[in-house]
Enzyme design. Sequence first.
Site, PDB file in Angstrom:
ATOM      1  N   ASP A 166    -110.069 -76.969  73.039  1.00 47.45           N
ATOM      2  CA  ASP A 166    -111.484 -77.316  73.242  1.00 47.45           C
ATOM      3  C   ASP A 166    -111.545 -78.671  73.915  1.00 47.45           C
ATOM      4  O   ASP A 166    -110.531 -79.351  74.022  1.00 47.45           O
ATOM      5  CB  ASP A 166    -112.200 -77.345  71.873  1.00 47.45           C
ATOM      6  CG  ASP A 166    -111.582 -78.379  70.945  1.00 47.45           C
ATOM      7  OD1 ASP A 166    -111.952 -79.555  71.019  1.00 47.45           O
ATOM      8  OD2 ASP A 166    -110.679 -78.012  70.159  1.00 47.45           O
ATOM      9  N   GLU A 211    -100.411 -71.097  64.456  1.00 41.93           N
ATOM     10  CA  GLU A 211     -99.541 -71.806  65.390  1.00 41.93           C
ATOM     11  C   GLU A 211     -98.061 -71.604  65.068  1.00 41.93           C
ATOM     12  O   GLU A 211     -97.201 -71.892  65.889  1.00 41.93           O
ATOM     13  CB  GLU A 211     -99.875 -73.297  65.369  1.00 41.93           C
ATOM     14  CG  GLU A 211    -101.322 -73.564  65.753  1.00 41.93           C
ATOM     15  CD  GLU A 211    -101.809 -74.950  65.348  1.00 41.93           C
ATOM     16  OE1 GLU A 211    -102.763 -75.422  65.968  1.00 41.93           O
ATOM     17  OE2 GLU A 211    -101.259 -75.554  64.413  1.00 41.93           O
TER      18      GLU A 211
HETATM   19  N1  ADE Z   1    -107.775 -80.172  67.084  1.00 33.76           N
HETATM   20  C1  ADE Z   1    -108.243 -79.253  67.971  1.00 33.76           C
HETATM   21  N2  ADE Z   1    -109.426 -79.654  68.470  1.00 33.76           N
HETATM   22  C2  ADE Z   1    -109.709 -80.850  67.901  1.00 33.76           C
HETATM   23  C3  ADE Z   1    -110.793 -81.747  68.000  1.00 33.76           C
HETATM   24  N3  ADE Z   1    -111.831 -81.472  68.789  1.00 33.76           N
HETATM   25  N4  ADE Z   1    -110.754 -82.882  67.248  1.00 33.76           N
HETATM   26  C4  ADE Z   1    -109.698 -83.138  66.442  1.00 33.76           C
HETATM   27  N5  ADE Z   1    -108.663 -82.318  66.303  1.00 33.76           N
HETATM   28  C5  ADE Z   1    -108.658 -81.176  67.031  1.00 33.76           C
END
Ligand code: ADE
Length: 251
Positions: free
Chosen positions: A218, A14
């Site tokens: 996600d 990132e």
């Molecule tokens: N960062 C990216 N995806 C995440 C998730 N599903 N839970 C917590 N932090 C995250």
Amino acid sequence: MGQRIAIISALHEELAELLALMPDEHQTAVAGRQFWRGRLHGHEVIAVLSGIGKVAAATTTAVLLERFRPQQVIFTGVAGGIGDGVAVGDIVVGSRYLQHDMDASPLFARHELPGYGLSRFPADPALLRLMWQAAEEAIAWLPGRLDAATRAAFGLQAPRVHSGKIVTGDRFVATEAESRALRAELREALAVDMESGAVAQVCHDYSVPFCAVRTISDRADDQAHVDFPAFLQQVARHYSGRMLEVALRLL
Ligand code: ADE
């Protein structure tokens, strides 16, 4: 007038694009953390990896503020989307930050931070407007930069920018049941991550303006463990790099 701006990310992917834009940067190590210092668009930039989770992020932020005295702090990274209509590839500009695993009830209300009398910290309004603008510019620019196969693989047809609450906890949310429970408990939450709420708390303690911007990697569901690393490797850095470049140019 140039300012001293701190950029924090959780993961190297990132931050990589930003570091590439600052060829003159030099490094200082403090408390096991690497701080990169350089210049971009007339500003002094201090970049650092927060580490993962609230304690690592809070420690990094406290060291950053004590040692380097930035005037503003921006966090960029990825997050799980939990709000309705918050899709992979969208950007969430955090307007409020809450720690979803803070629970000192029945002594204090659920999510209240003992000693603070509140459960959430707001983003700095001017920084929030700046990051919204940077996110809008980045999202308009990005899809054209990614090849068709990558766009199709991640469903990045018409990504959107949202502004709202980001919730933070020491848990990678990776089941549909867990994200449904979070959604039910925290109705306005748009995204879940593991650092923003901790960084917001430390910036509040030092009265330093803060804003976090998270690209959705996600949906914090049963697919999250597959979607997250793929997005991180193939897409995330383009978003972070472009947003930071635009933000520093506009500042
Ligand atoms: N960062 C990216 N995806 C995440 C998730 N599903 N839970 C917590 N932090 C995250």
